[in-house]
Design an enzyme around this catalytic site. Structure first.
Site, PDB file in Angstrom:
ATOM      1  N   GLU A  73       0.777  -1.144  -0.019  1.00  0.00           N
ATOM      2  CA  GLU A  73       0.509   0.457   0.256  1.00  0.00           C
ATOM      3  C   GLU A  73       0.782   1.432  -0.333  1.00  0.00           C
ATOM      4  OE1 GLU A  73      -4.114  -0.220   1.935  1.00  0.00           O
ATOM      5  OE2 GLU A  73      -3.164   0.829   3.244  1.00  0.00           O
ATOM      6  N   HIS A 127       7.740 -26.975  -1.844  1.00  0.00           N
ATOM      7  CA  HIS A 127       6.802 -27.847  -2.169  1.00  0.00           C
ATOM      8  C   HIS A 127       5.609 -26.949  -3.244  1.00  0.00           C
ATOM      9  CE1 HIS A 127       8.839 -31.371  -0.484  1.00  0.00           C
ATOM     10  NE2 HIS A 127       9.266 -29.488   0.576  1.00  0.00           N
ATOM     11  N   LYS A 161     -13.992   1.370  -4.205  1.00  0.00           N
ATOM     12  CA  LYS A 161     -15.390   1.628  -2.941  1.00  0.00           C
ATOM     13  C   LYS A 161     -15.852   2.699  -3.636  1.00  0.00           C
ATOM     14  CE  LYS A 161     -12.173   2.177   1.034  1.00  0.00           C
ATOM     15  NZ  LYS A 161     -11.743   3.136   2.261  1.00  0.00           N
TER      16      LYS A 161
HETATM   17  O1  PA5 Z   1      -3.204   2.064   5.960  1.00  0.00           O
HETATM   18  C1  PA5 Z   1      -4.220   1.558   5.654  1.00  0.00           C
HETATM   19  O2  PA5 Z   1      -4.178   3.112   6.125  1.00  0.00           O
HETATM   20  C2  PA5 Z   1      -4.903   1.031   5.765  1.00  0.00           C
HETATM   21  O3  PA5 Z   1      -4.623   0.387   5.277  1.00  0.00           O
HETATM   22  C3  PA5 Z   1      -6.141   1.389   7.008  1.00  0.00           C
HETATM   23  O4  PA5 Z   1      -5.339   1.062   7.841  1.00  0.00           O
HETATM   24  C4  PA5 Z   1      -7.413   0.641   6.082  1.00  0.00           C
HETATM   25  O5  PA5 Z   1      -7.887   0.408   5.272  1.00  0.00           O
HETATM   26  C5  PA5 Z   1      -8.624   0.246   7.639  1.00  0.00           C
HETATM   27  O6  PA5 Z   1      -9.105   1.919   7.535  1.00  0.00           O
HETATM   28  P1  PA5 Z   1      -9.773   2.396   8.891  1.00  0.00           P
HETATM   29  O7  PA5 Z   1      -8.655   2.533  10.245  1.00  0.00           O
HETATM   30  O8  PA5 Z   1      -9.608   4.396   9.325  1.00  0.00           O
HETATM   31  O9  PA5 Z   1     -10.646   1.487   9.253  1.00  0.00           O
END
Ligand code: PA5
Length: 437
Positions: free
Chosen positions: A290, A311, A425
């Site tokens: 990410e 494996h 989303k």
């Molecule tokens: O790194 C990030 O910001 C995301 O992966 C969030 O942790 C994830 O989308 C969850 O978001 P939130 O804590 O706002 O529910």
């Protein structure tokens, strides 16, 4: 204490001395920028000195609440997704018994811990509801934004379940919320319902938040020593303050993976020889995936459990497309485990292993595959971890966070946003008929 270190000798045939030298100035400049901005708002860098500056009052409250949950609950359900659950899951899996939830209560002594809100599976939820039936439950709802759809839906369902089971007042004493200090729907709900609330600091993004209450509360409930987690992270903070390639193993890792990427190594496999590290790998995968996968760039991070995956993926790694490099999580000191004994009949022809411990065999497998893969054209980076402990978990988390921020900056992308996550989303809200999104 021994330190976590990087051994890149098995990547040296793929990188040139001058490439490392050229990275020197780049590291130095980025390092200065990152450190200059630590205390600026909106830079999402507060994780950098968090091990030193974390709020002690909140930390003590986490420990008190963890004790209460241990005393009054058979099960803690942690609701969250992405950075709001992977770090806690990684620690609970790595630092506790391999079969934690299955242990007898007298042996485990702490609540079973289940995770929810990271999938929309009707089967998973029905099975979870079956498991918790008749048990005393606490909930920890974790969401920084407070409005992530998947955990929000599961929270609504489980909140109703708790209120039907215990009544509104008692339920409210068993629901704990970890979220932003003032923003978001979840914060509003928590204030209205009177839930005990923990804060995710403003300038710490989701995937950099495992050392806050996000990770610490579930860890503490499972009996993990969170003081040790923070002590390890604190040691890493100090060790990794040096901008020099030679003295900073996190920066070595960041620099070398970029050198390899520039030569077409677009896939990184994080491999472990300890299955208890599987969820830690999932946390790492999110952190790097990410943070770096944007602007049509970035190494694709994936994980492997060895020897299990030798494996299944071993053939591809050895002889497939040469766009891979491996990073191995190598635990140096482990309990020896069972010792293989000589067998009178030797029907299985394994007597050559007489006297070997399981640990020694695991170690030989590690060495054998590093050599094989390296000879087969795969650069290997080895991260030496002295032992599996809370201290080194904290150290490792900080190590990778610092490496990730540096690596993404070398790549030229912002390590702290995730604009691409929004696309699905929008489609989902349209399909579900949400108004005004
Ligand atoms: O790194 C990030 O910001 C995301 O992966 C969030 O942790 C994830 O989308 C969850 O978001 P939130 O804590 O706002 O529910």
């Amino acid at each position: 204490m021994e330190k976590i270190s990087l051994d890149y000798s098995y990547a040296l045939n793929y990188i040139e001395e001058h490439e490392i030298k050229e990275m020197g100035d780049i590291l130095d400049n980025i390092h200065r920028e990152l450190h200059k901005k630590i205390s600026l708002q909106g830079e999402f860098l507060a994780w950098m000195d968090f091990p030193e500056k974390y709020n002690r009052e909140e930390f003590n409250r986490i420990q008190e609440v963890a004790k209460k949950i241990q005393q009054d609950s058979d099960i803690l359900i942690v609701i969250g997704v992405g950075g709001s659950y992977l770090g806690a899951r990684g620690a609970i899996k790595m630092l506790n018994h391999s079969f934690y939830n299955l242990l007898d209560n007298e042996k485990r002594k702490t609540p079973q811990i289940y995770f929810a809100g990271h999938n929309m599976s009707p089967k998973y939820l029905n099975d979870l509801l079956e498991i918790i039936d008749g048990k005393d439950i606490s909930l920890n709802m974790v969401s920084k934004s407070g409005n992530t759809t998947e955990p929000a839906i599961i929270f609504r369902i489980l909140k109703n379940y708790m209120e039907e089971k215990y009544g509104k007042k008692i339920a409210s004493e068993r629901i704990y919320v970890t979220t932003d200090k003032e923003k978001g729907i979840l914060k509003k709900i928590a204030t209205k319902e009177g839930y005990e609330t923990f804060t995710i600091p403003d300038d710490i993004g989701g995937r950099y938040s495992v050392l806050t209450a996000v990770g610490l509360l579930p860890m503490a409930v499972s009996g993990i020593d969170i003081q040790e987690i923070m002590r390890g992270a604190g040691a890493a903070q100090k060790d990794l303050e040096n901008s020099n390639f030679k003295h900073n193993h996190a920066y070595q890792y960041a620099a070398i993976r970029n050198i390899l990427y520039n030569k077409g190594r677009t896939i990184e496999i994080l491999a472990n020889y300890e299955p208890s590290m599987y969820y830690f790998g999932q946390w790492w995968k999110q952190l790097f995936g990410e943070s770096e996968g944007k602007e049509n760039k970035g190494i694709f991070p994936t994980i492997a459990n060895f020897p299990t995956d030798l494996h299944s993926m071993g053939q591809y790694i050895q002889e497939g497309t040469k766009n891979i490099f491996e990073t191995i999580l190598h635990v140096q000191h482990m309990n020896e485990g069972v010792i293989i004994k000589k067998d009178k009949d030797n029907l299985d022809e394994l007597n050559y292993l007489d006297g070997f411990s399981i640990k020694e065999i695991n170690e030989k497998m590690f060495k054998a595959s590093v050599l094989a893969h390296n000879n087969g054209g795969i650069p290997n980076l080895i991260i030496n971890i002295p032992e599996i402990s809370a201290y080194y978990y904290g150290y490792l988390v900080y190590f990778f966070q610092k490496a990730c921020a540096m690596s993404a900056c070398i790549l030229g992308v912002n390590p702290f946003n995730q604009p691409g996550v929004e696309a699905y989303k929008q489609n989902m809200f349209a399909l579900l008929g949400k108004k005004g999104y």
